[in-house]
Design a protein around this motif. Structure first.
Motif, PDB file in Angstrom:
ATOM      1  N   ARG A   3       0.845  -1.192   0.000  1.00  0.00           N
ATOM      2  CA  ARG A   3       0.000   0.000   0.000  1.00  0.00           C
ATOM      3  C   ARG A   3       0.882   1.245   0.000  1.00  0.00           C
ATOM      4  O   ARG A   3       1.698   1.448   0.893  1.00  0.00           O
ATOM      5  N   VAL A  24      -3.293   3.633  -2.046  1.00  0.00           N
ATOM      6  CA  VAL A  24      -3.509   2.793  -3.219  1.00  0.00           C
ATOM      7  C   VAL A  24      -2.820   1.455  -2.996  1.00  0.00           C
ATOM      8  O   VAL A  24      -1.652   1.408  -2.601  1.00  0.00           O
ATOM      9  N   GLU A  35      -1.221   8.884  -9.045  1.00  0.00           N
ATOM     10  CA  GLU A  35      -2.267   9.613  -8.317  1.00  0.00           C
ATOM     11  C   GLU A  35      -1.849   9.979  -6.897  1.00  0.00           C
ATOM     12  O   GLU A  35      -2.298  10.979  -6.349  1.00  0.00           O
TER      13      GLU A  35
END
Length: 116
Positions: A3, A24, A35
């Protein structure tokens, strides 16, 4: 899985917004997603961090391996502390707790009288 997240970096202060701005999940070994990088700017107080979410299965020792290590540790400990009586004390301990030194799951207990 891993993550990547953008979270508040100073644990001693309150963030101006949410503690975690973005998170993410990606495959292990993948670079930080765009992102997450797009939300970060130098000096903002948030940091990009990486955490391992999954891990490899735990490998358990076989009974033979446990027995070998336990006997070796007993011998090393007694030969270091009481070299003249090591063989006698090893024999006593092996007789007192045969299942433990055979690799069994008996709890490790200290020797009576504070020996070893």
């Amino acid at each position: 899985m891993a993550r990547w997240s953008l979270s508040w970096g100073n644990p001693y202060t309150q963030p101006p917004g949410p503690r975690v701005l973005a998170a993410v999940l990606v495959e292990r070994g993948q670079p930080c997603p765009a992102e997450v990088k797009a939300l970060w700017s130098p000096g903002c107080g948030y940091v990009i961090s990486w955490q391992l979410v999954t891990q490899r299965p735990i490998r358990r020792w076989s009974a033979e391996a446990k027995a070998k290590v336990r006997r070796r540790n007993l011998r090393d400990r007694l030969e270091r502390k009481v070299p003249l009586f090591a063989e006698i004390l090893i024999a006593e301990e092996l007789e007192r707790r045969p299942s433990y030194y055979a690799g069994g799951e008996e709890d490790a207990r200290p020797l009576p009288g504070g020996r070893a």
